[in-house]
Write a protein that holds these residues in place. Sequence first.
Motif, PDB file in Angstrom:
ATOM      1  N   ASN A   1      -1.745   2.116   9.934  1.00 41.04           N
ATOM      2  CA  ASN A   1      -1.910   1.126   8.756  1.00 41.04           C
ATOM      3  C   ASN A   1      -3.772   1.824   8.469  1.00 41.04           C
TER       4      ASN A   1
ATOM      5  N   ASP B   1      -5.645  -5.346  -0.236  1.00 44.20           N
ATOM      6  CA  ASP B   1      -5.790  -4.731   1.377  1.00 44.20           C
ATOM      7  C   ASP B   1      -7.125  -5.232   1.506  1.00 44.20           C
TER       8      ASP B   1
ATOM      9  N   GLU C   1      -4.563   3.405   4.744  1.00 43.39           N
ATOM     10  CA  GLU C   1      -5.443   3.060   4.126  1.00 43.39           C
ATOM     11  C   GLU C   1      -6.597   4.094   4.226  1.00 43.39           C
TER      12      GLU C   1
ATOM     13  N   GLU D   1      -9.246  -3.909   3.216  1.00 40.56           N
ATOM     14  CA  GLU D   1     -10.178  -3.452   3.433  1.00 40.56           C
ATOM     15  C   GLU D   1     -11.246  -2.443   2.315  1.00 40.56           C
TER      16      GLU D   1
ATOM     17  N   LYS E   1       0.763  -1.588   0.364  1.00 40.92           N
ATOM     18  CA  LYS E   1       0.214   0.096  -0.256  1.00 40.92           C
ATOM     19  C   LYS E   1       0.718   1.373   0.006  1.00 40.92           C
TER      20      LYS E   1
HETATM   21 MG    MG Z   1      -5.915  -3.433   5.394  1.00 39.61          MG
END
Ligand code: MG
Length: 393
Positions: A214, A147, A218, A149, A122
């Motif tokens: 994190n 990822d 995100e 999400e 990411k």
């Molecule tokens: Mg994640």
Amino acid sequence: MKTITILGATGSIGTSTLDLIEREPERFEVLALTANCDVARLAAAAIRTRAKRAVVADEGCLADLRSALAGTDIKCAGGRAAVIEAATMGADITMGAIVGCIGLEPVMAAIQGGKTVILANKEPLVSAGDVVLAAAAKYGATLLPADSEHNAIFQCFDAARPERVRRIILTCSGGPFRTWSTAEMRSVTPEQAVAHPNWSMGAKISVDSATLFNKGLELIEAARLFPVPHDSIEIVIHPQSVIHSLVDYVDGSVLAQMGPPDMRTPIAHCLAWPDRMATPMAPLDLVAIGRLDFEAPDPERFPALRLTREALNMGGARPAILNAANEIAVAAFLAREIGFLEIAAIVDDTLSVYHPAAPGTLGDVLAVDAEARSIARRQVGYRNGALMKDSVV
Ligand code: MG
Ligand code: NDP
């Protein structure tokens, strides 16, 4: 049959990806596997999958790789340029699973091939979102988010009608220190920080999950990938990690994607997209899970949430500086040079002393990244007591 290259094949995401493709050898043919220096794991995976090429980023590990693969026809290579070259072999699917912004150039090289690039990695999207997305558009590459999400949002988001989306709700487990006070977090050890309650991951993202950087990364990642206003992306704590994120539409419908806390589900979704493929995990047992809890995040105890939201809103070089400083601070914490709470403090300090122009090109991003790292390293030195305050610029 699709050809695949895995950048970062020896890590947590790389290993999960290999597990899936090795279950369906008639579906995937491996072109290249890369690692930094984990020769044993890389060589074993290259032999199992009959990869064409195995590459170590650390050139000092190439001799060991050559001897581990002696007698096979797998081509060996070493060095950063060799990793980037492996990304240009024309794979139908490239899995970006290197950790950190060091994965940016290989990912950009893969994008230039105009095929499918799966992004677990990411940090390149955070630091160089505009550059990455512009390259994907220019070369006609398909970016798929692994990822969990973002994969959940991708599955729920009506890309044809983004204006009908009212909110994106990113779920967050809260990490191992969800209920700890700031005073309790002061003496957290690396061992405690990497012991995530729900997910098994590499060390860097585990620490990020404990600081909530994190989730902040995100937040920026979601803003890059989905065309909604920044303030319509919310974060909610959901300790069970069963709902991986949600999309709220103007009519009040809220679509959620659920699944076991195992990265093989979102990775499989990307590997097979737009089809589906089987994974070996047990089906979700909602009765055994029993309940789903939600709470508001606490930006006082977790300043990463505030810092990342500010960096996103200010834009320009701020996300790249934030990411670089965080990478340095996390490495210093894992090396026991600084305390847990100093990770966010170093990111904050680095952001407050460095104000470069907005980066417009890949080269600009790499320059900002390098300078932010050296400033953050000085901050680590100062906090570690090795440098005098006066020497900190
Ligand atoms: Mg994640
Ligand atoms: P790991 O630390 O487990 O693996 C990192 C991989 O990158 C390894 O293959 C490692 O090689 C390689 N690598 C490390 N340094 C370099 C370098 N300098 N040059 C080239 N390759 C390098 O990380 P994860 O698998 O946990 O995470 C990978 C990415 O995916 C991260 O960006 C993370 O944020 C993201 N992600 C991870 C999730 C997870 O569940 N793990 C979930 C969602 C996103 P070697 O083994 O030789 O050191």
